[in-house]
Design a protein around this motif. Structure first.
Motif, short mmCIF file in Angstrom:
data_model
loop_
_atom_site.label_atom_id
_atom_site.label_comp_id
_atom_site.label_asym_id
_atom_site.label_seq_id
_atom_site.Cartn_x
_atom_site.Cartn_y
_atom_site.Cartn_z
N UNK A 61 52.97 30.86 38.82
CA UNK A 61 52.45 32.22 38.66
C UNK A 61 51.13 32.19 37.92
N UNK A 62 51.02 31.30 36.94
CA UNK A 62 49.76 31.15 36.20
C UNK A 62 48.65 30.67 37.10
N UNK A 63 48.97 29.74 38.02
CA UNK A 63 47.97 29.26 38.97
C UNK A 63 47.53 30.38 39.91
N UNK A 64 48.51 31.12 40.44
CA UNK A 64 48.18 32.26 41.30
C UNK A 64 47.39 33.32 40.56
N UNK A 65 47.77 33.57 39.31
CA UNK A 65 47.06 34.53 38.50
C UNK A 65 45.62 34.09 38.29
N UNK A 66 45.41 32.80 38.06
CA UNK A 66 44.06 32.28 37.87
C UNK A 66 43.22 32.43 39.14
N UNK A 67 43.79 32.10 40.28
CA UNK A 67 43.06 32.22 41.55
C UNK A 67 42.74 33.68 41.83
N UNK A 68 43.71 34.56 41.63
CA UNK A 68 43.50 35.98 41.85
C UNK A 68 42.44 36.52 40.90
N UNK A 69 42.44 36.02 39.66
CA UNK A 69 41.45 36.44 38.68
C UNK A 69 40.05 36.00 39.10
N UNK A 70 39.94 34.79 39.63
CA UNK A 70 38.64 34.30 40.11
C UNK A 70 38.14 35.17 41.26
N UNK A 71 39.03 35.52 42.19
CA UNK A 71 38.64 36.35 43.34
C UNK A 71 38.19 37.73 42.87
N UNK A 72 38.97 38.36 41.99
CA UNK A 72 38.58 39.69 41.51
C UNK A 72 37.32 39.61 40.66
N UNK A 73 37.13 38.49 39.96
CA UNK A 73 35.88 38.30 39.21
C UNK A 73 34.68 38.22 40.12
N UNK A 74 34.83 37.52 41.26
CA UNK A 74 33.73 37.46 42.23
C UNK A 74 33.46 38.83 42.84
N UNK A 75 34.52 39.59 43.10
CA UNK A 75 34.34 40.95 43.63
C UNK A 75 33.60 41.81 42.59
N UNK A 76 34.00 41.69 41.32
CA UNK A 76 33.33 42.46 40.26
C UNK A 76 31.86 42.06 40.14
N UNK A 77 31.58 40.76 40.28
CA UNK A 77 30.20 40.29 40.23
C UNK A 77 29.39 40.86 41.39
N UNK A 78 29.99 40.88 42.57
CA UNK A 78 29.28 41.41 43.73
C UNK A 78 29.05 42.92 43.59
N UNK A 79 29.98 43.61 42.95
CA UNK A 79 29.77 45.05 42.69
C UNK A 79 28.60 45.22 41.73
N UNK A 80 28.53 44.38 40.71
CA UNK A 80 27.40 44.46 39.76
C UNK A 80 26.08 44.17 40.47
N UNK A 81 26.10 43.21 41.38
CA UNK A 81 24.88 42.91 42.13
C UNK A 81 24.51 44.08 43.04
N UNK A 82 25.52 44.76 43.61
CA UNK A 82 25.25 45.94 44.43
C UNK A 82 24.56 47.04 43.62
N UNK A 83 24.99 47.20 42.37
CA UNK A 83 24.34 48.17 41.49
C UNK A 83 22.89 47.76 41.25
N UNK A 84 22.66 46.46 41.06
CA UNK A 84 21.29 45.99 40.87
C UNK A 84 20.45 46.22 42.11
N UNK A 85 21.03 45.98 43.30
CA UNK A 85 20.30 46.22 44.55
C UNK A 85 19.94 47.70 44.68
N UNK A 86 20.89 48.58 44.37
CA UNK A 86 20.64 50.02 44.48
C UNK A 86 19.58 50.46 43.48
N UNK A 87 19.62 49.90 42.29
CA UNK A 87 18.62 50.23 41.27
C UNK A 87 17.23 49.78 41.71
N UNK A 88 17.15 48.59 42.29
CA UNK A 88 15.85 48.11 42.78
C UNK A 88 15.33 48.97 43.91
N UNK A 89 16.22 49.35 44.84
CA UNK A 89 15.80 50.20 45.95
C UNK A 89 15.32 51.55 45.44
#
Length: 156
Positions: A61-89
């Motif tokens: 469960x800890x391994x799955x939790x870690x993998x899921x956390x990495x995936x949601x972290x990447x999604x959160x990072x991409x959302x932050x980048x989307x905000x940066x793209x919108x701000x630049x536009x």
């Protein structure tokens, strides 16, 4: 060439006039989405919204939790980048799309694969530099801080 700070402030105020709600929404809503992702991650793997129950989790469960956390972290990072793209536009063209379209702009407009790969590589390289010692990791995090802007510039 000297930068006239007073003119820059006046230009920024003119551009933000009448757009404050959009800008504030663009900053607050991604934070709420990221909190929601964090709470979902904790609830899925621990059965609670509290992160302190990790001692009750088995190794798989800890391994799955870690993998899921990495995936949601990447999604959160991409959302932050989307905000940066919108701000630049918004800064460059004055374009003000729907807030949710702006937040998720890294997933659309042909940015997904490039954004995903760049965010994954910057995260990995920062992590590996941080393994050497703390200071090289901090230095490299500053080095890679402009990666979203450079990538958006290259795409456009």
């Amino acid at each position: 060439m000297e930068i006239n700070r007073k003119e820059l402030r006046q230009t920024a105020r003119k551009q933000l006039k009448g757009n404050w709600l959009w800008v504030i929404g663009l900053l607050i809503i991604p934070g709420i989405v990221n909190l929601f992702l964090e709470y979902i991650t904790n609830y899925v793997w621990t059965g609670s919204f509290n992160t302190y129950n990790l001692s009750l989790v088995s190794w798989w469960q800890g391994l799955g939790w870690s993998i899921f956390t990495i995936i949601t972290g990447l999604i959160a990072t991409m959302i932050a980048w989307g905000v940066q793209y919108a701000t630049l536009a918004f800064r460059d063209t004055g374009e003000k799309p729907n807030i949710f379209k702006a937040i998720f702009s890294s997933f659309t407009n042909g940015y997904f694969s490039k954004t995903f790969l760049t965010s994954l590589l910057t995260t990995l390289f920062t992590f590996f530099w941080g393994l050497l010692l703390i200071v090289p990791g901090i230095i490299k995090s500053f080095s890679y801080a402009m990666a979203p802007y450079i990538m958006k510039d290259m795409i456009d």
